[in-house]
Design a protein around this motif. Structure first.
Motif, PDB file in Angstrom:
ATOM      1  N   TYR A 249       6.612  28.436  29.396  1.00 19.48           N
ATOM      2  CA  TYR A 249       7.483  29.246  28.540  1.00 19.48           C
ATOM      3  C   TYR A 249       6.862  29.412  27.156  1.00 19.48           C
ATOM      4  O   TYR A 249       6.876  30.504  26.584  1.00 19.48           O
ATOM      5  CB  TYR A 249       8.865  28.601  28.437  1.00 19.48           C
TER       6      TYR A 249
ATOM      7  N   ASP B 174      13.591  29.940  19.272  1.00 20.75           N
ATOM      8  CA  ASP B 174      12.662  29.050  19.964  1.00 20.75           C
ATOM      9  C   ASP B 174      11.327  28.937  19.223  1.00 20.75           C
ATOM     10  O   ASP B 174      10.718  27.868  19.193  1.00 20.75           O
ATOM     11  CB  ASP B 174      12.435  29.515  21.403  1.00 20.75           C
TER      12      ASP B 174
ATOM     13  N   HIS C 108      11.161  21.642  28.114  1.00 21.18           N
ATOM     14  CA  HIS C 108      11.232  21.494  29.569  1.00 21.18           C
ATOM     15  C   HIS C 108      12.368  22.322  30.188  1.00 21.18           C
ATOM     16  O   HIS C 108      12.178  22.970  31.228  1.00 21.18           O
ATOM     17  CB  HIS C 108      11.394  20.016  29.946  1.00 21.18           C
ATOM     18  N   ASP C 109      13.528  22.317  29.544  1.00 19.77           N
ATOM     19  CA  ASP C 109      14.683  23.027  30.105  1.00 19.77           C
ATOM     20  C   ASP C 109      14.500  24.544  30.131  1.00 19.77           C
ATOM     21  O   ASP C 109      15.223  25.245  30.839  1.00 19.77           O
ATOM     22  CB  ASP C 109      15.959  22.657  29.353  1.00 19.77           C
ATOM     23  N   LYS C 110      13.516  25.066  29.398  1.00 24.16           N
ATOM     24  CA  LYS C 110      13.278  26.516  29.373  1.00 24.16           C
ATOM     25  C   LYS C 110      12.026  26.899  30.154  1.00 24.16           C
ATOM     26  O   LYS C 110      11.666  28.063  30.196  1.00 24.16           O
ATOM     27  CB  LYS C 110      13.166  26.991  27.933  1.00 24.16           C
TER      28      LYS C 110
ATOM     29  N   GLU D  66       7.513  18.717  27.035  1.00 26.33           N
ATOM     30  CA  GLU D  66       8.750  17.961  27.244  1.00 26.33           C
ATOM     31  C   GLU D  66       9.905  18.531  26.425  1.00 26.33           C
ATOM     32  O   GLU D  66      11.027  18.659  26.915  1.00 26.33           O
ATOM     33  CB  GLU D  66       8.531  16.502  26.871  1.00 26.33           C
TER      34      GLU D  66
END
Length: 119
Positions: free
Chosen positions: A85, A46, A78-80, A75
């Protein structure tokens, strides 16, 4: 064929990492890892994704906008958990600290605690 002045003046002297095509000429994964160690960070996938996103953004924008960059990172991750995060993996701020590790000069305002730096 040479694309930059550095390549023209020093043919064969530079070898960019193909995984980071928009990286600054003097940047390498090794330099990022060394800088991260100094800041007590172990780079994960990441981190590398954020570094690559920062380098791509700076390559495409002559005058980086810290708010736009902040929103784009939010954006992209976003999923994390988005920017929250990113503050967890970049405790010095995803924009300010991320730029340092990516070999980039943080945009004006990046040291403002509300935009990307807690330092």
């Amino acid at each position: 064929m040479a694309q930059t002045m550095t390549e023209i003046m020093n043919p064969g002297a530079t070898s960019k990492d193909p995984g980071f095509p928009q990286a600054p000429e003097d940047w390498s994964k090794n330099s990022a890892e060394a800088a991260a160690r100094e800041e007590d960070i172990t780079l994960s996938d990441d981190h590398w994704a954020a570094i690559k996103a920062l380098q791509t953004y700076f390559d495409r924008n002559e005058q980086p906008n810290v708010r736009e960059l902040h929103d784009g990172l939010n954006e992209a991750f976003h999923d994390k958990g988005g920017i929250k995060y990113l503050y967890e993996i970049f405790p010095g701020g995803p924009v300010a600290q991320g730029c340092r590790l990516a070999g980039l000069k943080p945009p004006a305002g990046a040291v403002d605690p509300s935009f990307g730096s807690v330092q």
